[in-house]
Design an enzyme around this catalytic site. Structure first.
Site, PDB file in Angstrom:
ATOM      1  N   ASP A  14       3.767   3.207  10.702  1.00 57.09           N
ATOM      2  CA  ASP A  14       4.522   2.900  12.223  1.00 57.09           C
ATOM      3  C   ASP A  14       5.575   4.156  13.523  1.00 57.09           C
ATOM      4  O   ASP A  14       6.648   3.917  14.028  1.00 57.09           O
ATOM      5  CB  ASP A  14       5.988   2.009  12.113  1.00 57.09           C
ATOM      6  CG  ASP A  14       5.318   0.696  10.741  1.00 57.09           C
ATOM      7  OD1 ASP A  14       4.052   0.207  11.320  1.00 57.09           O
ATOM      8  OD2 ASP A  14       6.266   0.446  10.418  1.00 57.09           O
ATOM      9  N   GLU A  15       5.385   5.165  13.385  1.00 57.50           N
ATOM     10  CA  GLU A  15       5.585   6.399  13.516  1.00 57.50           C
ATOM     11  C   GLU A  15       4.941   6.041  15.481  1.00 57.50           C
ATOM     12  O   GLU A  15       4.962   6.796  15.979  1.00 57.50           O
ATOM     13  CB  GLU A  15       4.308   7.392  14.019  1.00 57.50           C
ATOM     14  CG  GLU A  15       5.546   7.996  12.029  1.00 57.50           C
ATOM     15  CD  GLU A  15       4.297   7.010  11.425  1.00 57.50           C
ATOM     16  OE1 GLU A  15       3.548   7.112  11.066  1.00 57.50           O
ATOM     17  OE2 GLU A  15       4.859   8.218   9.606  1.00 57.50           O
ATOM     18  N   LYS A  17       0.924   5.598  15.864  1.00 54.72           N
ATOM     19  CA  LYS A  17       0.049   6.101  15.546  1.00 54.72           C
ATOM     20  C   LYS A  17      -1.089   5.400  16.618  1.00 54.72           C
ATOM     21  O   LYS A  17      -2.453   5.858  17.582  1.00 54.72           O
ATOM     22  CB  LYS A  17      -0.647   5.851  14.258  1.00 54.72           C
ATOM     23  CG  LYS A  17       0.017   6.355  13.280  1.00 54.72           C
ATOM     24  CD  LYS A  17      -0.609   6.556  11.812  1.00 54.72           C
ATOM     25  CE  LYS A  17      -0.027   4.902  11.392  1.00 54.72           C
ATOM     26  NZ  LYS A  17       1.275   4.754  11.193  1.00 54.72           N
ATOM     27  N   ASN A  39      -2.640  -4.013   5.615  1.00 51.83           N
ATOM     28  CA  ASN A  39      -0.949  -3.705   5.392  1.00 51.83           C
ATOM     29  C   ASN A  39      -0.611  -3.187   7.157  1.00 51.83           C
ATOM     30  O   ASN A  39       0.384  -2.883   7.371  1.00 51.83           O
ATOM     31  CB  ASN A  39      -1.395  -2.601   4.269  1.00 51.83           C
ATOM     32  CG  ASN A  39      -2.015  -1.877   4.211  1.00 51.83           C
ATOM     33  OD1 ASN A  39      -3.087  -1.369   5.091  1.00 51.83           O
ATOM     34  ND2 ASN A  39      -1.964  -0.712   3.120  1.00 51.83           N
ATOM     35  N   ALA A  40      -1.657  -2.558   7.578  1.00 49.44           N
ATOM     36  CA  ALA A  40      -1.083  -1.625   9.128  1.00 49.44           C
ATOM     37  C   ALA A  40      -0.530  -2.512   9.382  1.00 49.44           C
ATOM     38  O   ALA A  40      -1.663  -3.840   9.929  1.00 49.44           O
ATOM     39  CB  ALA A  40      -2.178  -0.675   9.539  1.00 49.44           C
ATOM     40  N   GLY A  41       0.035  -2.232  11.004  1.00 47.38           N
ATOM     41  CA  GLY A  41      -0.085  -3.423  11.997  1.00 47.38           C
ATOM     42  C   GLY A  41       0.247  -1.480  13.205  1.00 47.38           C
ATOM     43  O   GLY A  41       1.170  -1.057  13.461  1.00 47.38           O
ATOM     44  N   HIS A  42      -0.613  -1.333  13.736  1.00 45.20           N
ATOM     45  CA  HIS A  42      -0.691  -0.726  14.814  1.00 45.20           C
ATOM     46  C   HIS A  42      -0.563  -1.325  16.570  1.00 45.20           C
ATOM     47  O   HIS A  42      -1.566  -1.889  17.036  1.00 45.20           O
ATOM     48  CB  HIS A  42      -2.555  -0.117  15.249  1.00 45.20           C
ATOM     49  CG  HIS A  42      -2.418   1.004  14.011  1.00 45.20           C
ATOM     50  ND1 HIS A  42      -3.324   1.754  13.389  1.00 45.20           N
ATOM     51  CD2 HIS A  42      -1.405   1.405  12.760  1.00 45.20           C
ATOM     52  CE1 HIS A  42      -2.934   2.362  12.406  1.00 45.20           C
ATOM     53  NE2 HIS A  42      -1.543   1.548  11.722  1.00 45.20           N
ATOM     54  N   ARG A 144     -14.431   0.263 -10.930  1.00 45.94           N
ATOM     55  CA  ARG A 144     -15.836  -0.376 -10.379  1.00 45.94           C
ATOM     56  C   ARG A 144     -15.684  -1.784 -10.895  1.00 45.94           C
ATOM     57  O   ARG A 144     -17.066  -2.126 -10.551  1.00 45.94           O
ATOM     58  CB  ARG A 144     -16.158   1.085 -11.429  1.00 45.94           C
ATOM     59  CG  ARG A 144     -16.136   2.096 -10.620  1.00 45.94           C
ATOM     60  CD  ARG A 144     -16.961   2.738 -12.472  1.00 45.94           C
ATOM     61  NE  ARG A 144     -15.479   2.744 -13.715  1.00 45.94           N
ATOM     62  CZ  ARG A 144     -15.830   3.750 -14.088  1.00 45.94           C
ATOM     63  NH1 ARG A 144     -16.717   4.344 -14.567  1.00 45.94           N
ATOM     64  NH2 ARG A 144     -14.866   3.787 -15.789  1.00 45.94           N
ATOM     65  N   GLN A 231      -0.625   3.641   7.514  1.00 47.37           N
ATOM     66  CA  GLN A 231      -0.122   4.318   6.481  1.00 47.37           C
ATOM     67  C   GLN A 231       0.602   5.636   6.921  1.00 47.37           C
ATOM     68  O   GLN A 231       0.340   5.626   8.295  1.00 47.37           O
ATOM     69  CB  GLN A 231      -0.069   3.831   5.273  1.00 47.37           C
ATOM     70  CG  GLN A 231       0.150   2.347   4.907  1.00 47.37           C
ATOM     71  CD  GLN A 231      -1.683   1.585   5.466  1.00 47.37           C
ATOM     72  OE1 GLN A 231      -2.303   2.665   4.973  1.00 47.37           O
ATOM     73  NE2 GLN A 231      -1.634   1.203   5.725  1.00 47.37           N
TER      74      GLN A 231
END
Ligand code: GDP
Ligand code: IMO
Ligand code: MG
Length: 430
Positions: A14-15, A17, A39-42, A144, A231
């Site tokens: 959460d910088e 990006k 999982n990311a939130g940009h 696998r 992340q």
């Protein structure tokens, strides 16, 4: 042959990006995600509108640019469809410029169930996962037994899906997880599965590519490619605060495996850091503030997760962690975001070393999770003025420039730009 530039987070996520990628996209032909997933939130902001992206690269609002979801990324078809629909509602037709790697793995509904089951089983040691199925889906990739985007076109897709799901159901039962009570967005596993299968049809409408050939061809043709990290360094599976991490390589090396480019093809590495520090979920955070200042950072910085809405833990900037991040990632330039959050602060502090039982160290110790780490703080005079309307780096308040210069000196990496508001227009290049 041109090189691929990399942009990634140097802290615990959460910088900012997404915002910086959006700002830099006009300089590139292709923006590619290489790891992580929903999982990311940009967050991107422009023209008074706010947009949050999870799986789709942050270059998507520039319609003449190609956006690629690489092989290292995890795709959850329903979340993907929701993002596509939200974009469409805003007049952005992603079908033309969004490509998807055939080798990207899928997150099944039962992966999301396993995420919840694993977290429940961990009790006090729970990671604070976003519960999007990341850990279980990467587990199956490594074991696998995962299913990839390209596999959805094969005749035995449904058979493989059922087999994997059965495995998950058995695992969840072993953990004593209440499958019947489990819900995703208010839906039972069976109900969600139906929506998930329908969503797969949306995903199949996109160009599925052998993305490793695609990217390398772009580089060969001297097209400019930007790899967008999700992340961040300290959540990396190998070098982060294990086990309180995500399940992928979030670092520069992850670009090689997550897109299929050679190490020698890596160009600039842009590291994003907040002017302070945040973390969401469990795990060590030496500079965390539990006092009024921490509370102010959270409120003034609107530090609530873009994916889960959880409040983020807040603290001072952590130089040992930043130096570590610069070393592991080969950061060539820093982007500093959100100094504006501290505009009213009389004093701004920086952690320059750790005091571990009376001994000073600048390194991240192996026992990071258990040692009593006291941050050694250096105080800087606050700038105590609004940054609104400032359009040049040189015009920033002297006290802020001193603070930024200290970050450069401490990390040994130059600052390329500073962001002073959520808006696209407020990035000041040095
Ligand atoms: P990402 O995951 O790294 O893309 O970052 P997030 O979008 O999760 O969180 C960053 C938050 O800070 C978002 O709400 C952004 O709109 C906001 N933001 C980004 N840059 C700045 C800045 O320079 N100042 C302020 N005040 N907010 C910013
Ligand atoms: P962006 O790209 C901040 C954190 C979770 C949890 C841990 C594991 O927006 O910076 P996971 O769901 O991956 O199993 O969660 O990692 N986490 C993030 N924290 N920003 C993120 O992404 C994150 N993605 C995962 O809170 O502690
Ligand atoms: Mg985020």
């Amino acid at each position: 042959m041109t090189k691929i530039d990399v942009l990634l987070g140097l802290q615990w996520g959460d910088e900012g990006k997404g915002k910086i990628v959006d700002v830099l996209t006009p300089n590139y032909d292709v923006v590619a995600r290489f790891q992580g997933g929903p999982n990311a939130g940009h967050t991107l902001e422009f023209n008074g509108m706010k947009h949050v992206l999870h799986i789709i690269p942050s270059g998507i609002f520039h319609k003449d640019k190609i956006n690629l979801i690489g092989n290292g990324v995890l795709i959850e078809p329903r979340i993907f469809r929701q993002e596509i629909e939200e974009l469409a509602a805003k007049g952005v037709d992603a079908t033309q410029n969004l490509f998807v790697s055939k080798k990207a793995h899928l997150i099944l509904p039962s992966h999301r169930m396993m995420d919840a089951a694993n977290e429940q089983a961990k009790g006090n040691m729970k990671i604070g996962s976003t519960l999007k199925g990341i850990g279980p889906a990467y587990t199956d990739k490594i074991a696998r037994s995962g299913i990839r985007v390209g596999d959805t076109l094969s005749t035995d897709f449904r058979e493989r899906y059922e087999l994997l799901k059965e495995q998950h159901v058995r695992q969840a039962q072993t953990l004593g997880f209440d499958i019947a009570a489990f819900r995703i967005d208010g839906m039972s596993l069976e109900e969600y599965e139906k929506v998930w299968m329908e969503s797969l049809e949306t995903l199949k409408r996109f160009r599925m590519v052998n993305s490793e050939y695609f990217i390398n061809q772009c580089l060969k043709e001297d097209k400019k490619v930007l790899a967008e990290g999700a992340q961040a360094m300290m959540l990396d599976i190998d070098f982060g605060t294990y086990p309180f991490v995500t399940s992928s390589n979030t670092i520069t090396a992850g670009v090689c495996t997550g897109l299929g480019v050679a190490p020698s093809a890596i160009g600039r590495v842009m590291g994003i850091t907040k002017a302070y520090c945040t973390r969401v979920g469990a795990g060590p955070f030496p500079t965390e503030l539990f006092d009024e200042t921490g509370h102010r950072l959270c409120e003034l910085g609107h530090e609530y997760g873009a994916t889960t809405g959880r409040p983020r833990r807040c603290g001072w900037i952590d130089i040992p962690a930043l130096r570590y991040a610069c070393m592991i990632n080969g950061v060539t330039e820093l982007y500093v975001t959100k100094p504006d959050v501290m505009n009213d602060f009389e004093t701004v502090s920086m952690c320059t070393a750790y005091d571990v039982n009376g001994e000073l160290t600048g390194e991240i110790p192996f026992e990071y999770n258990t040692l009593p780490i006291e941050p050694v703080l250096t105080n800087y005079k606050g700038w105590q003025q609004s940054l609104q309307g400032i359009s040049e780096y040189a015009a920033l308040p002297e006290a802020l420039k001193d603070y930024l210069a200290a970050i450069e000196k401490q990390t040994g990496v130059r600052i390329a730009a500073v962001s002073i508001s959520p808006d696209r227009k407020d990035v000041l290049f040095k």
